[in-house]
Design an enzyme around this catalytic site. Structure first.
Site, mmCIF file in Angstrom:
data_model
loop_
_atom_site.group_PDB
_atom_site.id
_atom_site.type_symbol
_atom_site.label_atom_id
_atom_site.label_comp_id
_atom_site.label_asym_id
_atom_site.label_seq_id
_atom_site.Cartn_x
_atom_site.Cartn_y
_atom_site.Cartn_z
ATOM 1 N N CYS A 136 10.737 -14.771 -4.772
ATOM 2 C CA CYS A 136 10.327 -15.873 -3.919
ATOM 3 C C CYS A 136 8.826 -15.778 -3.709
ATOM 4 C CB CYS A 136 11.045 -15.753 -2.580
ATOM 5 S SG CYS A 136 10.780 -17.154 -1.539
ATOM 6 N N THR A 176 -6.898 11.516 0.499
ATOM 7 C CA THR A 176 -6.135 12.519 1.260
ATOM 8 C C THR A 176 -4.647 12.192 1.179
ATOM 9 O OG1 THR A 176 -8.014 12.758 2.740
ATOM 10 C CG2 THR A 176 -5.883 13.577 3.539
#
Ligand code: PLP
Length: 375
Positions: A310, A227
């Site tokens: 990172c 949806t």
């Protein structure tokens, strides 16, 4: 607060927020046949037409997704080529994805400005009898460098292959025209230019043999089941009213770079003399680590970022700078400043005051050549 990290995500525009809040009152599922469903379908299709018009494509080529990452995955997972060719500076959503395929993957190198090596691309294309799938981004998220996509497309098509282009950083900053680029598949995302996070699209022309990845309800022309995220799609539509960047952003950026070079003539501004996004600067402060710069600027209420990824507490060197042949020490001193639709002269002045303060403080501290902030 001075926000100069619009390539990570931009600030949501007020009209986008309003459109989303209003859309949250909608009841219907676009797949339902009653009037509530039809209303929802109509609103989603309005955005489909708007995006198609912006990119110069047919509305039924638009496949809404949960963002750029999903659109990139659909482009790469929905094909079975004999090999993948990708530039070495692609976003991780491309580079990590291609590693999961069984066929050969080749990373095409870039020059010192981050521009793709067309000779290497041609050599690789010529090395396969069956069509290969190539993916090259339009604009790089770290440097802002704009690739010669039409030339890439002409080469790929000469050898019978398909070209996907990740235009996530380009839409909203420079003109993105599907046919002028000459590509076969195109990824866009809303949150890089004032739209909501978590919504994007893949452009899939009807002659491209792409298979869906998410199966189920047959939504999005059977290309992406599930949806639709109606408030996000409607927010995307509201942002599309601003799909071109104000020219004043480039002069703010260029003036900022001039000032940086006056303060610190040894600073490197990457890819300064090639075609770049008008909002992006990738700059070194010699001898000062990006962590120190980012933390110091943050203390002054200024948000910028580094190009380094990172993960698990370890900061890795930017793969983009590595591919450009930049040494680790220089890469460690680089920060990205990315301007956006709400950036003002006062923001840039505030940034420059803070950057200069740190530069002068560390220069005075480091009479020798020792770097500040390096472990
Ligand atoms: N491609 C590029 C070049 C990006 O910069 C990003 C986001 O940083 C993505 C893809 C992923 O887009 P999204 O955040 O919408 O998943």
């Amino acid at each position: 607060m001075i926000y100069l990290d619009h390539n990570a995500t931009s600030v949501m525009r007020p009209e986008v927020k309003e459109a989303i809040i209003e859309a949250m009152n909608l009841v219907g599922n676009p797949s339902s046949v009653h009037r509530f469903g039809k209303k929802a379908r109509g609103l989603v299709d309005e955005v489909r037409y708007k995006l198609a018009d912006t990119l110069g494509v047919k509305p039924d080529w638009v496949v809404f997704t949960s963002g750029g990452t999903e659109a990139n995955h659909l482009a790469l997972m929905g094909m079975v080529p004999s090999a993948f060719l990708v530039s070495s500076i692609e976003h991780d959503s491309i580079l990590q994805n291609v590693k999961s395929h069984l066929c050969p993957v080749h990373e095409i190198g870039v020059d010192e400005n981050g521009l793709i090596d067309l000779d290497e691309l041609q050599e690789r294309l010529a090395g396969y009898d069956a069509p290969v799938f190539t993916s090259v981004m339009l604009a790089n998220n770290e440097t802002g460098v704009v690739q010669p996509i039409k030339e890439v497309a002409d080469l790929v098509h000469k050898y019978g292959g398909y070209l996907h282009c990740d235009a996530v950083q380009a839409l909203g900053k420079i003109r993105v025209d599907f046919h002028q680029l000459g590509v076969d598949l195109l990824t866009v995302s809303a949150h890089k230019f004032g739209g909501p996070k978590g919504v994007g699209a893949l452009i899939v022309p009807d002659n491209i043999p792409l298979q869906p990845v998410l199966l189920g309800g047959g939504q999005e022309n059977k290309m992406r089941a599930g949806t639709e995220n109606i408030p996000a799609i409607i927010g995307f539509g509201a942002a599309l009213g601003h799909a071109s960047m104000d020219l004043s952003i480039q002069s703010l950026r260029d003036d900022m770079e001039k000032m940086i070079q006056e303060i610190s003539p040894e600073s490197i501004i990457f890819a300064q003399n090639v075609d770049r996004l008008p909002n992006t600067s990738y700059i070194t402060m010699p001898g000062v680590s990006h962590e120190t710069q980012i933390m110091s600027l943050d203390l002054d209420g200024i948000a910028v970022s580094s190009g380094s990824a990172c993960s698990s507490g370890k900061v890795a060197m930017s793969h983009v700078l590595r591919a450009m042949g930049i040494d680790e020490k220089t890469a460690e001193t680089t920060i990205r400043i990315s301007l956006g639709w709400n950036t003002t002269q006062e923001d840039i002045d505030g940034f420059l005051i803070s950057w200069k303060k740190l530069f002068e403080r560390t220069r005075d501290l480091n009479k020798g050549n020792q770097a500040v902030g390096f472990a």
